[in-house]
Scaffold this motif. Structure first.
Motif, PDB file in Angstrom:
ATOM      1  N   MET A   1       1.575 -45.167 -47.277  1.00 46.22           N
ATOM      2  CA  MET A   1       2.671 -44.586 -46.080  1.00 46.22           C
ATOM      3  C   MET A   1       2.119 -43.992 -44.828  1.00 46.22           C
ATOM      4  SD  MET A   1       4.698 -42.200 -48.837  1.00 46.22           S
ATOM      5  CE  MET A   1       2.990 -41.330 -49.517  1.00 46.22           C
ATOM      6  N   GLN A   2       0.730 -44.296 -44.511  1.00 49.85           N
ATOM      7  CA  GLN A   2       0.288 -43.809 -43.420  1.00 49.85           C
ATOM      8  C   GLN A   2       0.427 -44.794 -42.328  1.00 49.85           C
ATOM      9  OE1 GLN A   2      -1.080 -40.708 -43.484  1.00 49.85           O
ATOM     10  NE2 GLN A   2      -0.513 -40.894 -45.370  1.00 49.85           N
ATOM     11  N   GLY A   3       0.855 -44.425 -41.137  1.00 55.31           N
ATOM     12  CA  GLY A   3       1.257 -45.389 -39.852  1.00 55.31           C
ATOM     13  C   GLY A   3       0.473 -44.613 -38.767  1.00 55.31           C
ATOM     14  N   ASP A   4      -0.414 -45.379 -38.181  1.00 56.99           N
ATOM     15  CA  ASP A   4      -1.200 -44.899 -36.858  1.00 56.99           C
ATOM     16  C   ASP A   4      -0.362 -45.121 -35.837  1.00 56.99           C
ATOM     17  OD1 ASP A   4      -3.493 -43.844 -35.951  1.00 56.99           O
ATOM     18  OD2 ASP A   4      -4.507 -45.611 -35.921  1.00 56.99           O
ATOM     19  N   GLN A   5       0.818 -44.317 -35.682  1.00 62.48           N
ATOM     20  CA  GLN A   5       1.785 -44.354 -34.658  1.00 62.48           C
ATOM     21  C   GLN A   5       1.416 -44.609 -33.530  1.00 62.48           C
ATOM     22  OE1 GLN A   5       5.019 -41.835 -35.164  1.00 62.48           O
ATOM     23  NE2 GLN A   5       6.501 -43.156 -34.507  1.00 62.48           N
ATOM     24  N   TYR A   6       0.918 -43.222 -33.187  1.00 61.05           N
ATOM     25  CA  TYR A   6       0.657 -42.866 -31.504  1.00 61.05           C
ATOM     26  C   TYR A   6      -0.605 -43.646 -31.037  1.00 61.05           C
ATOM     27  CZ  TYR A   6       4.701 -40.091 -32.202  1.00 61.05           C
ATOM     28  OH  TYR A   6       5.735 -39.591 -32.580  1.00 61.05           O
ATOM     29  N   ASN A   7      -1.199 -44.610 -31.791  1.00 58.41           N
ATOM     30  CA  ASN A   7      -2.230 -45.390 -31.072  1.00 58.41           C
ATOM     31  C   ASN A   7      -1.565 -46.469 -30.528  1.00 58.41           C
ATOM     32  OD1 ASN A   7      -4.509 -43.723 -31.925  1.00 58.41           O
ATOM     33  ND2 ASN A   7      -4.701 -44.761 -33.800  1.00 58.41           N
ATOM     34  N   MET A   8      -0.390 -46.735 -30.658  1.00 56.80           N
ATOM     35  CA  MET A   8       0.286 -48.014 -30.398  1.00 56.80           C
ATOM     36  C   MET A   8       0.905 -47.940 -28.789  1.00 56.80           C
ATOM     37  SD  MET A   8       2.266 -48.919 -33.683  1.00 56.80           S
ATOM     38  CE  MET A   8       3.083 -50.541 -33.098  1.00 56.80           C
ATOM     39  N   TYR A   9       1.096 -46.555 -28.453  1.00 51.98           N
ATOM     40  CA  TYR A   9       1.740 -46.484 -27.302  1.00 51.98           C
ATOM     41  C   TYR A   9       1.370 -44.894 -26.672  1.00 51.98           C
ATOM     42  CZ  TYR A   9       5.541 -43.522 -28.800  1.00 51.98           C
ATOM     43  OH  TYR A   9       6.354 -42.326 -29.111  1.00 51.98           O
ATOM     44  N   GLN A  12       3.353 -39.647 -24.140  1.00 55.16           N
ATOM     45  CA  GLN A  12       3.895 -38.813 -22.824  1.00 55.16           C
ATOM     46  C   GLN A  12       4.119 -39.598 -21.533  1.00 55.16           C
ATOM     47  OE1 GLN A  12       3.790 -35.665 -22.794  1.00 55.16           O
ATOM     48  NE2 GLN A  12       3.236 -35.437 -25.070  1.00 55.16           N
ATOM     49  N   ALA A  13       3.575 -41.046 -21.710  1.00 52.35           N
ATOM     50  CA  ALA A  13       3.864 -41.786 -20.596  1.00 52.35           C
ATOM     51  C   ALA A  13       5.522 -42.200 -20.920  1.00 52.35           C
ATOM     52  CB  ALA A  13       3.327 -43.164 -20.655  1.00 52.35           C
ATOM     53  N   TYR A  14       6.141 -42.429 -21.832  1.00 49.09           N
ATOM     54  CA  TYR A  14       7.399 -42.853 -22.097  1.00 49.09           C
ATOM     55  C   TYR A  14       8.084 -41.838 -21.834  1.00 49.09           C
ATOM     56  CZ  TYR A  14      10.674 -46.451 -23.944  1.00 49.09           C
ATOM     57  OH  TYR A  14      11.521 -47.309 -23.974  1.00 49.09           O
ATOM     58  N   LEU A  15       7.902 -40.436 -22.174  1.00 43.58           N
ATOM     59  CA  LEU A  15       8.502 -39.238 -21.959  1.00 43.58           C
ATOM     60  C   LEU A  15       8.888 -39.224 -20.342  1.00 43.58           C
ATOM     61  CD1 LEU A  15       7.353 -36.750 -24.651  1.00 43.58           C
ATOM     62  CD2 LEU A  15       9.564 -37.869 -24.461  1.00 43.58           C
ATOM     63  N   LYS A  16       7.660 -39.403 -19.518  1.00 38.99           N
ATOM     64  CA  LYS A  16       7.634 -39.350 -18.213  1.00 38.99           C
ATOM     65  C   LYS A  16       8.633 -40.222 -17.620  1.00 38.99           C
ATOM     66  CE  LYS A  16       4.779 -39.153 -14.061  1.00 38.99           C
ATOM     67  NZ  LYS A  16       5.744 -40.210 -13.292  1.00 38.99           N
ATOM     68  N   GLN A  17       8.329 -41.653 -18.156  1.00 42.15           N
ATOM     69  CA  GLN A  17       9.609 -42.702 -17.914  1.00 42.15           C
ATOM     70  C   GLN A  17      10.910 -42.340 -18.002  1.00 42.15           C
ATOM     71  OE1 GLN A  17       8.623 -46.873 -19.163  1.00 42.15           O
ATOM     72  NE2 GLN A  17      10.902 -46.841 -19.678  1.00 42.15           N
ATOM     73  N   ILE A  18      11.239 -41.603 -18.908  1.00 47.76           N
ATOM     74  CA  ILE A  18      12.689 -41.216 -19.190  1.00 47.76           C
ATOM     75  C   ILE A  18      13.014 -40.373 -18.182  1.00 47.76           C
ATOM     76  CG2 ILE A  18      14.222 -39.734 -20.824  1.00 47.76           C
ATOM     77  CD1 ILE A  18      12.413 -40.998 -23.239  1.00 47.76           C
ATOM     78  N   GLU A  19      12.357 -39.173 -17.745  1.00 42.88           N
ATOM     79  CA  GLU A  19      12.663 -38.255 -16.777  1.00 42.88           C
ATOM     80  C   GLU A  19      12.682 -38.891 -15.556  1.00 42.88           C
ATOM     81  OE1 GLU A  19      13.448 -35.367 -17.503  1.00 42.88           O
ATOM     82  OE2 GLU A  19      12.967 -35.160 -19.342  1.00 42.88           O
ATOM     83  N   ASP A  20      11.697 -39.695 -15.358  1.00 44.34           N
ATOM     84  CA  ASP A  20      11.687 -40.394 -13.933  1.00 44.34           C
ATOM     85  C   ASP A  20      13.167 -41.079 -13.926  1.00 44.34           C
ATOM     86  OD1 ASP A  20       9.322 -39.656 -13.327  1.00 44.34           O
ATOM     87  OD2 ASP A  20       8.260 -41.292 -13.693  1.00 44.34           O
TER      88      ASP A  20
END
Length: 498
Positions: A1-9, A12-20
């Protein structure tokens, strides 16, 4: 069930992109700004689309698409079925269905071709259901159909075929319900534990509580809501969907901030693409006028001044394929479609394919019957507008969601109206064997009252039949008589107005 999710992208950069994107575009994340968005012309004209519920839940094909939740509720039919069929939950959990979801016969070209034959103008596949398994290639989670199960970007293949065959592409996300959807698995010994972390398949599996309460505890965390928002924006960016459909739990108070951001991001992105898009929502989750009202398995009883959508299914009991599905008849779906369109709505009709990627013969039969009717009568549906009244007759349609379980019994007096150009379409929902009908709304004026219609009728024809009907406008209504017209489906009269 383990997923090394946040090593993939980079989250914080995506959150900044949304705000931009929000900062640079005309749409801001507030209702005042979002109210400037307009319903797409393509949607107003389309009238009929296809919804697709297909995922890991199609493997057990038992109960409904909520199998992943219900199999962990002790005492439920799904719980007992799971033990009897697959063994204890600690040894075989929901995740263990993923390798069994092979989709070996899935053919996007054939699916979209069938939907086109059915007369659909847009298609909305479920991109991620409550179970948390993404049906598309994702940079956010390993738990997706490209990396597991089918090993294919299902949504990507369908989107490419929609573009190729001229249908408008959409997608739905039900991710937010994943907050509580698997929580019952922690109540006994199963493969769902208290150790799930962000990025794991079952995470967060919180207690369900009263999920109908807009302020139910525990309230989703910021990490979960950001994850949900980013997943949604990834769908928008990767597939440039033209309808973004949300399921029901987005009305939770904690989601409002993120909904506004998603909408502003989506609408601004669409301007960059040069495309018209819209969001379908339920339960007043959005401020009225900022997105498209959707009624699940139901309709409005009266004509509406705004364009809306109903999502319903060919099967009465489930959105996904199960071995015990109870299928509606094409004639009943067509009556609902006509009723919806006459009241300024569009119908999104669901199909539930089997786990191997085939569409059941029952679904195919219904779709092809609908398509055959629309091939003849589509001019009374596509691109039409509302008339001054939507309906006449004694049979009233019950208003509200989850009202489509009972077949409606219409009579020879039940008509629905649409219009286009110089033509008014009067659609009889149950054509009589004797071939005589009276349309009261088109009655001739007398001294005692004013009629609903003052126009001059030049001609009346019946679509799909060579016979020229005999018609006469009288005080009691427009009387139409035919001798050879016979159909178990709605019959359309095309009335030319001078």
């Amino acid at each position: 069930m383990q997923g090394d999710q946040y090593n993939m992208y980079d989250k914080q950069a995506y959150l900044k992109q949304i705000e931009d994107v929000i900062a640079k575009g005309p749409y801001k994340d507030d209702w005042d700004s979002l109210s400037a968005h307009r319903t797409p012309e393509w949607f107003k004209e389309a009238k009929f689309g296809i919804f697709i519920h297909w995922g890991v839940y199609s493997v057990p094909a038992f109960g409904s698409e909520w199998y992943s939740r219900n199999m962990y509720i002790q005492g439920s039919p799904e719980y007992q079925h799971h033990i009897d069929t697959y063994g204890p939950h600690k040894d075989f959990g929901y995740k263990d269905f993923i390798p069994m979801f092979k989709a070996e016969k899935f053919n996007a070209e054939e699916w979209v071709g069938l939907f086109k034959k059915a007369g659909a103008k847009y298609v909305v596949p479920v991109a991620e259901h409550h179970d948390g398994f993404q049906m598309y290639k994702s940079e956010i989670s390993h738990w997706n159909a490209f990396e597991m199960g089918p090993g294919r970007d299902v949504l990507g293949e369908l989107t490419a075929e929609m573009n190729k065959q001229g249908l408008v592409n959409g997608a739905s996300t039900h991710r937010i319900e994943h907050w509580f959807f698997m929580g019952h698995g922690k109540e006994f010994e199963s493969d769902i534990t208290d150790k799930e972390k962000e990025g794991d398949f079952y995470w967060p599996a919180m207690p369900e509580g009263n999920h109908q309460d807009l302020f139910s505890e525990p309230v989703p965390t910021e990490d979960f809501l950001e994850d949900w928002m980013i997943r949604t924006c990834e769908l928008i960016d990767r597939y440039q969907v033209k309808e973004l459909y949300f399921d029901w739990w987005i009305q939770h108070s904690s989601a409002k901030k993120y909904l506004k951001k998603i909408a502003a991001y989506y609408y601004n992105r669409a301007l960059e693409w040069g495309e018209e898009v819209h969001i379908a929502y339920k339960h007043d989750a959005f401020m009225f006028g900022t997105a498209t009202v959707d009624i699940e398995r139901g309709q409005f009883s009266q004509i509406q001044p705004f364009v809306w959508q109903t999502d319903t299914a060919i099967a009465k009991n489930s959105w996904c394929y199960t071995e015990n599905n109870e299928f509606k008849e094409a004639k009943n779906i067509l009556c609902d479609l006509v009723d919806v369109v006459s009241k300024n709505g569009c119908m999104l009709l669901n199909v539930g394919p089997k786990a191997d990627g085939t569409i059941s013969e029952e679904d195919r039969k219904v779709l092809l019957e609908i398509g055959k009717w629309l091939e003849v009568n589509g001019e009374a549906i596509y691109g039409t507008g509302i008339w001054r009244v939507a309906q006449e007759g004694p049979t009233l349609v019950e208003e509200g969601q989850f009202t489509d379980g009972k077949d409606k019994v219409f009579t020879r007096e039940d008509f629905r109206f649409t219009r286009k150009g110089s033509c008014l379409y009067a659609i009889c929902l149950s054509y009589p064997k004797d071939g005589k009908v009276v349309i009261k709304s088109l009655g001739k004026q007398d001294a005692s009252h004013l009629p609903k219609f003052h126009g001059i009728i030049k001609n009346v024809e019946v679509l799909g039949f060579e016979e020229e009907p005999v018609w006469n406008r009288m005080v009691e209504g427009l009387v139409i008589e035919t001798k050879t017209v016979c159909s178990d489906k709605p019959v359309v009269f095309k009335i030319e107005i001078d």
